[in-house]
Design an enzyme around this catalytic site. Sequence first.
Site, PDB file in Angstrom:
ATOM      1  N   LYS A   1      59.007  47.441  -9.639  1.00 28.42           N
ATOM      2  CA  LYS A   1      57.974  48.350 -10.131  1.00 28.42           C
ATOM      3  C   LYS A   1      58.568  49.677 -10.582  1.00 28.42           C
ATOM      4  CE  LYS A   1      53.986  50.251 -10.834  1.00 28.42           C
ATOM      5  NZ  LYS A   1      52.635  50.045 -10.382  1.00 28.42           N
TER       6      LYS A   1
ATOM      7  N   HIS B   1      48.348  42.840  -9.215  1.00 26.05           N
ATOM      8  CA  HIS B   1      48.636  44.256  -8.903  1.00 26.05           C
ATOM      9  C   HIS B   1      47.721  44.684  -7.757  1.00 26.05           C
ATOM     10  CE1 HIS B   1      49.547  48.593 -10.281  1.00 26.05           C
ATOM     11  NE2 HIS B   1      48.840  48.678  -9.169  1.00 26.05           N
TER      12      HIS B   1
ATOM     13  N   ASP C   1      44.487  46.378  -9.040  1.00 28.76           N
ATOM     14  CA  ASP C   1      44.875  47.730  -8.623  1.00 28.76           C
ATOM     15  C   ASP C   1      43.955  48.228  -7.522  1.00 28.76           C
ATOM     16  OD1 ASP C   1      46.384  50.013  -8.501  1.00 28.76           O
ATOM     17  OD2 ASP C   1      45.493  50.957 -10.263  1.00 28.76           O
TER      18      ASP C   1
ATOM     19  N   ASN D   1      54.509  51.201  -3.150  1.00 34.09           N
ATOM     20  CA  ASN D   1      54.427  52.674  -3.006  1.00 34.09           C
ATOM     21  C   ASN D   1      53.931  53.093  -1.632  1.00 34.09           C
ATOM     22  OD1 ASN D   1      51.798  51.744  -3.653  1.00 34.09           O
ATOM     23  ND2 ASN D   1      51.214  53.696  -4.574  1.00 34.09           N
TER      24      ASN D   1
ATOM     25  N   HIS E   1      54.085  51.286 -14.514  1.00 38.88           N
ATOM     26  CA  HIS E   1      52.953  52.228 -14.555  1.00 38.88           C
ATOM     27  C   HIS E   1      53.169  53.071 -15.805  1.00 38.88           C
ATOM     28  CE1 HIS E   1      49.786  54.839 -12.619  1.00 38.88           C
ATOM     29  NE2 HIS E   1      50.201  55.563 -13.649  1.00 38.88           N
TER      30      HIS E   1
ATOM     31  N   HIS F   1      47.427  47.043  -3.895  1.00 38.21           N
ATOM     32  CA  HIS F   1      47.934  47.951  -2.851  1.00 38.21           C
ATOM     33  C   HIS F   1      47.379  47.523  -1.499  1.00 38.21           C
ATOM     34  CE1 HIS F   1      49.464  50.885  -5.812  1.00 38.21           C
ATOM     35  NE2 HIS F   1      48.449  50.463  -6.530  1.00 38.21           N
ATOM     36  N   LEU F   2      48.293  47.189  -0.573  1.00 37.33           N
ATOM     37  CA  LEU F   2      47.848  46.774   0.765  1.00 37.33           C
ATOM     38  C   LEU F   2      48.124  47.829   1.827  1.00 37.33           C
ATOM     39  CD1 LEU F   2      48.896  42.996   0.964  1.00 37.33           C
ATOM     40  CD2 LEU F   2      46.582  43.920   0.778  1.00 37.33           C
ATOM     41  N   ARG F   3      48.941  48.848   1.484  1.00 41.57           N
ATOM     42  CA  ARG F   3      49.311  49.893   2.464  1.00 41.57           C
ATOM     43  C   ARG F   3      49.994  49.267   3.689  1.00 41.57           C
ATOM     44  NH1 ARG F   3      48.286  52.899  -1.899  1.00 41.57           N
ATOM     45  NH2 ARG F   3      46.117  53.481  -2.153  1.00 41.57           N
TER      46      ARG F   3
ATOM     47  N   HIS G   1      47.743  47.740 -15.529  1.00 38.27           N
ATOM     48  CA  HIS G   1      46.436  48.410 -15.586  1.00 38.27           C
ATOM     49  C   HIS G   1      46.248  49.219 -16.870  1.00 38.27           C
ATOM     50  CE1 HIS G   1      48.982  51.523 -13.947  1.00 38.27           C
ATOM     51  NE2 HIS G   1      48.866  51.162 -12.696  1.00 38.27           N
TER      52      HIS G   1
END
Length: 346
Positions: free
Chosen positions: A100, A14, A248, A42, A137, A16-18, A175
Amino acid sequence: MTETITITRPDDWHLHLRDDAMLQAVLPETARHFGRAIIMPNLVPPVVTAADAAAYRDRILAALPKNAAFQPLMTLYLTDHTDPVDLAAAYADGLITAVKLYPAGATTNSAFGVTDIKHVMPVLEKMAAIGCPLCIHGEVTGADIDIFDREAVFIDTVLDPLRRALPELKIISEHITTKNGVDYVMSADQNLAATITTHHLIINRNHIFVGGIKPHYFCLPIAKREHHRLALRKAATSGDARFFLGTDSAPHTDPNKESACGCAGVFSATNTMSCLAHVFEQDGALDQLEAFTSLNGPAYYGVAPNRDTLTLVKSTTPVDYPTSIETRDGPVTVFDPGYPLHWRVV
Ligand code: NCD
Ligand code: ZN
């Protein structure tokens, strides 16, 4: 005396790389230690179609440092309007690894999320039929539900009914932050696993508020009471195959965190493996680190573990890691476990 531990190269289930400047800055932090990562969709706007996922994957691959062997595992962001045919084709092609589910309004960039699970049942049925995993989530969003209860209420009112309605659907409860989450996963003998973050093994809710508000410890789901943290520690260090690492790691610039309305997210990619070695050693479970970071995740997702290894060395001098990393958008603070770390990745 130096102590050394060598484990199968870890994966992050899990992350987030943007995009753009942020992607450029944070990707090397993960690619340095991890073989693969499940990439959260996201973005603004979110990654909703196979074409979006292919384009995002190509931007990630283009941003990788030379010679990095890191593999992004792409996901689609489920919306009320997701096309099951597009999704199934993306899964069959190997373009996506999972889908997701964000309840609308649950967290950062979740406005396009699912407003009611009923709206996506046809898509979830298709996913169950083709074996595509669903990452969830797990928090309800109603204003009447206390923020510290949102995970427990989600388990009772959404997750359990969903699993009863569709037992063939392979789910990752992401998470988890509560003993309720741990117990629920342990009660399931198939098609349910959970990721646990690095920071939720280390902080409880006091860390966010005591002695002044600490925005860099604010994330969603929010850290809970100490007995919940201890339950997470026990689950993560137990070797139980249903629990594995999803950091995360979620970068936001300092101005966006240190604000009157600060963003949720902890950035831990830089020092996660040092933190985890510390945690597992503290609990007398260094021999279970590899299961948590490198074996249980691949087994649940039905892929082989990485073939190469990662070595950590313990020294008396603390590990020298940056307290923040620079991006063209501004600095991003690295997770502070609150104590010096002694396990260094070599
Ligand atoms: C994540 C983010 O910033 O994208 N934030 C967080 O607090 N974890 C979103 C999420 O995973 O909830
Ligand atoms: Zn996340």
